[in-house]
Design a protein around this motif. Structure first.
Motif, PDB file in Angstrom:
ATOM      1  N   ILE A 129      52.581  39.689  47.252  1.00  0.00           N
ATOM      2  CA  ILE A 129      53.207  40.553  48.266  1.00  0.00           C
ATOM      3  C   ILE A 129      52.209  41.606  48.736  1.00  0.00           C
ATOM      4  O   ILE A 129      52.076  41.862  49.932  1.00  0.00           O
ATOM      5  CB  ILE A 129      54.497  41.201  47.721  1.00  0.00           C
ATOM      6  CG1 ILE A 129      55.583  40.135  47.533  1.00  0.00           C
ATOM      7  CG2 ILE A 129      54.982  42.314  48.652  1.00  0.00           C
ATOM      8  CD1 ILE A 129      56.811  40.631  46.778  1.00  0.00           C
ATOM      9  N   CYS A 130      51.480  42.202  47.795  1.00  0.00           N
ATOM     10  CA  CYS A 130      50.490  43.230  48.155  1.00  0.00           C
ATOM     11  C   CYS A 130      49.391  42.651  49.039  1.00  0.00           C
ATOM     12  O   CYS A 130      49.008  43.267  50.039  1.00  0.00           O
ATOM     13  CB  CYS A 130      49.883  43.845  46.899  1.00  0.00           C
ATOM     14  SG  CYS A 130      50.978  45.004  46.100  1.00  0.00           S
ATOM     15  N   VAL A 131      48.892  41.474  48.696  1.00  0.00           N
ATOM     16  CA  VAL A 131      47.850  40.838  49.500  1.00  0.00           C
ATOM     17  C   VAL A 131      48.378  40.584  50.913  1.00  0.00           C
ATOM     18  O   VAL A 131      47.687  40.832  51.907  1.00  0.00           O
ATOM     19  CB  VAL A 131      47.367  39.530  48.833  1.00  0.00           C
ATOM     20  CG1 VAL A 131      46.504  38.707  49.772  1.00  0.00           C
ATOM     21  CG2 VAL A 131      46.615  39.845  47.548  1.00  0.00           C
ATOM     22  N   GLU A 134      39.262  47.330  47.146  1.00  0.00           N
ATOM     23  CA  GLU A 134      40.071  46.781  46.056  1.00  0.00           C
ATOM     24  C   GLU A 134      41.535  46.988  46.409  1.00  0.00           C
ATOM     25  O   GLU A 134      41.893  47.961  47.074  1.00  0.00           O
ATOM     26  CB  GLU A 134      39.744  47.483  44.740  1.00  0.00           C
ATOM     27  CG  GLU A 134      38.325  47.222  44.283  1.00  0.00           C
ATOM     28  CD  GLU A 134      38.147  47.520  42.812  1.00  0.00           C
ATOM     29  OE1 GLU A 134      38.965  47.037  41.997  1.00  0.00           O
ATOM     30  OE2 GLU A 134      37.199  48.239  42.489  1.00  0.00           O
ATOM     31  N   PHE A 135      42.377  46.075  45.928  1.00  0.00           N
ATOM     32  CA  PHE A 135      43.799  46.157  46.257  1.00  0.00           C
ATOM     33  C   PHE A 135      44.567  45.364  45.210  1.00  0.00           C
ATOM     34  O   PHE A 135      44.943  44.209  45.420  1.00  0.00           O
ATOM     35  CB  PHE A 135      44.030  45.585  47.663  1.00  0.00           C
ATOM     36  CG  PHE A 135      45.212  46.194  48.374  1.00  0.00           C
ATOM     37  CD1 PHE A 135      45.142  47.473  48.895  1.00  0.00           C
ATOM     38  CD2 PHE A 135      46.383  45.478  48.525  1.00  0.00           C
ATOM     39  CE1 PHE A 135      46.218  48.031  49.565  1.00  0.00           C
ATOM     40  CE2 PHE A 135      47.471  46.023  49.195  1.00  0.00           C
ATOM     41  CZ  PHE A 135      47.382  47.306  49.716  1.00  0.00           C
ATOM     42  N   LYS A 136      44.763  46.000  44.039  1.00  0.00           N
ATOM     43  CA  LYS A 136      45.366  45.291  42.906  1.00  0.00           C
ATOM     44  C   LYS A 136      46.670  45.960  42.480  1.00  0.00           C
ATOM     45  O   LYS A 136      46.679  47.123  42.094  1.00  0.00           O
ATOM     46  CB  LYS A 136      44.390  45.266  41.723  1.00  0.00           C
ATOM     47  CG  LYS A 136      44.925  44.512  40.522  1.00  0.00           C
ATOM     48  CD  LYS A 136      43.909  44.471  39.416  1.00  0.00           C
ATOM     49  CE  LYS A 136      44.301  43.695  38.194  1.00  0.00           C
ATOM     50  NZ  LYS A 136      45.638  43.384  37.918  1.00  0.00           N
ATOM     51  N   ALA A 137      47.753  45.204  42.566  1.00  0.00           N
ATOM     52  CA  ALA A 137      49.050  45.705  42.115  1.00  0.00           C
ATOM     53  C   ALA A 137      48.990  45.945  40.616  1.00  0.00           C
ATOM     54  O   ALA A 137      48.477  45.115  39.857  1.00  0.00           O
ATOM     55  CB  ALA A 137      50.143  44.694  42.445  1.00  0.00           C
ATOM     56  N   VAL A 138      49.520  47.113  40.178  1.00  0.00           N
ATOM     57  CA  VAL A 138      49.474  47.478  38.771  1.00  0.00           C
ATOM     58  C   VAL A 138      50.883  47.563  38.179  1.00  0.00           C
ATOM     59  O   VAL A 138      51.173  46.968  37.145  1.00  0.00           O
ATOM     60  CB  VAL A 138      48.746  48.837  38.592  1.00  0.00           C
ATOM     61  CG1 VAL A 138      48.718  49.254  37.141  1.00  0.00           C
ATOM     62  CG2 VAL A 138      47.348  48.771  39.169  1.00  0.00           C
TER      63      VAL A 138
END
Length: 99
Positions: free
Chosen positions: A20-22, A38-42
């Motif tokens: 979903i984040c991507v 960077e774009f990493k769901a945590v």
């Protein structure tokens, strides 16, 4: 899991949440005026509502920076960006926020 209209507890991001984040990255970049490398769901929380789900997602964007996303997802898979909070930290709690 939370009942209807209740926010879930904060949970570790799943592969589905990362997807979903991507999917939303371009919209987030446009909304904030920042092109995040960077774009990493945590972490995330969700809320079941009539006609879909609300999400609040903590996203790691590099260095010591995090952002919080407010999203709405329909059952057909269409996700809409509702808001972004920038300049968050790893320790900031995920709380619902206005659009």
């Amino acid at each position: 899991m939370a009942g209807p209209a209740e926010w879930s507890p904060t949970m570790d991001a799943t592969e589905e949440i990362q997807k979903i984040c991507v999917q939303m990255k371009t919209d987030v970049d446009k909304f904030t005026g920042v092109n995040y490398g960077e774009f990493k769901a945590v972490k995330y929380r969700n809320q079941i509502v009539t006609g879909g789900q609300n999400y609040i997602i903590k996203v790691y964007v590099g260095g010591e920076e995090y952002i919080h996303l407010s999203l709405y997802g329909k059952p057909d898979g269409v996700v809409t960006l509702r808001g972004v909070q920038q300049h968050k930290t790893e320790d900031d709690l995920l709380e619902p926020f206005p659009k």
